[in-house]
Design a protein around this motif. Sequence first.
Motif, short mmCIF file in Angstrom:
data_model
loop_
_atom_site.label_atom_id
_atom_site.label_comp_id
_atom_site.label_asym_id
_atom_site.label_seq_id
_atom_site.Cartn_x
_atom_site.Cartn_y
_atom_site.Cartn_z
N PRO A 135 0.85 -1.19 0.00
CA PRO A 135 0.00 0.00 0.00
C PRO A 135 0.89 1.25 0.00
O PRO A 135 1.97 1.24 0.61
CB PRO A 135 -0.77 -0.10 1.32
N ILE A 136 0.45 2.28 -0.70
CA ILE A 136 1.28 3.50 -0.80
C ILE A 136 0.58 4.66 -0.08
O ILE A 136 -0.53 5.05 -0.44
CB ILE A 136 1.56 3.85 -2.28
N ALA A 137 1.26 5.20 0.94
CA ALA A 137 0.76 6.38 1.64
C ALA A 137 1.11 7.59 0.79
O ALA A 137 2.26 7.74 0.37
CB ALA A 137 1.42 6.52 3.01
N ALA A 138 0.12 8.44 0.53
CA ALA A 138 0.41 9.59 -0.33
C ALA A 138 -0.50 10.77 -0.02
O ALA A 138 -1.71 10.70 -0.26
CB ALA A 138 0.25 9.21 -1.79
N PRO A 139 0.06 11.85 0.47
CA PRO A 139 -0.67 13.12 0.48
C PRO A 139 -0.47 13.79 -0.88
O PRO A 139 0.20 13.24 -1.75
CB PRO A 139 0.04 13.92 1.57
N SER A 140 -1.05 14.96 -1.07
CA SER A 140 -0.83 15.69 -2.32
C SER A 140 0.64 16.09 -2.43
O SER A 140 1.29 16.36 -1.43
CB SER A 140 -1.74 16.91 -2.36
#
Length: 343
Positions: A135-140
């Motif tokens: 899973p990839i954590a990504a904010p803008s």
Amino acid sequence: MKTQIFTTDRQDIAKAANIIKEGGIVAFPTETVYGLGANAMDADAVAKIYEAKGRPSDNPMIVHISRASDIGQLTRMLSPDIVAIIENFWPGPLTIIVKKRPEVPDKTTGGLDTVAVRMPDSKAALDLITFAGCPIAAPSANLSGSPSPTRAKDVVADMDGRIDGIIEGEDCRVGIESTVLDLTGDVPTILRPGIITAESIEAAIGKEVKYDESLTEDAKHIQLDPAAGVSESDFQPKSPGMKYKHYAPKAQMIVVEGERNKVKAEIERLKVLNERIGNKVGVILFEEKAFLEAAHNFFANLRDLDGEGVDLILAGALSDTDGVGFAVMNRMLKSAGYNIVRV
Ligand code: AMP
Ligand code: MG
């Protein structure tokens, strides 16, 4: 740091995925805005995102998955509501908040016992997640506080030299961030409005969905009628998070709200007055009721006007209290630091 630039070809995405596997951080396109991703299960990798963005570490991230079934790595329990939402809206611009498994690092969730999860509707994003195998954590993928990036060039402007790689894809179709829906309480609650509205979620799960109080407080900034004797002090933000500038352009910004013709006239009047004293003025005025188009263009418009070096941005408010226009207004008000003129 040298930032590698990638295309959306499979081979390039495989290289970018390797960076993520090895604990690095890569920006990538999604249908909403560009994200800045790391392995969500690796706290050290996630820490690099906060550093690159200059983001406060209590601000949790959205975890992106490429198959709905992978949500099992993040949470133990799927309620009927969660299943219905996944079936109806994934892949797509809807993030759900669920109870987290202990394996999900605190760094990813800002210390909360819940986790935000989404399956994006973008081939490049899905390939990246699948190839990375996590899973990839990504904010803008913007510097904290500035407008979200909806084009590859916006990511390069903010992140070149600060991150390991950038996947340069198409302009983002939606243009504003996903709807965030909290499913951990009694009533499903929208914490951040997006193009998937409360009404469409209600239709999918057959029960009431509400907007978080802070959002309706936000909306009051626009809806209160000054003619009814409401003073400026009543417009002060109530929740602490609303004090901070989000999505802020470099220019000063004013939102003009009211009946369409009056808004146009006031924008023109303010423009002339400001130009007379030597200010460079930019205007954002969307077609009436073209809410999806407004969502698509809003952040790009802010960045373009900053690029032109304008001193002041005058933006016309959208008239929509709970749909897509409401989601754009949430961004517009924050961008302007709640600087509103009513006509
Ligand atoms: P961004 O990553 O910039 O798109 O922002 C993610 C949004 O999701 C932020 O507004 C977060 O506050 C929100 N969010 C992420 N995780 C959670 C969570 N576990 N509970 C509540 N809100 C969350
Ligand atoms: Mg953001």
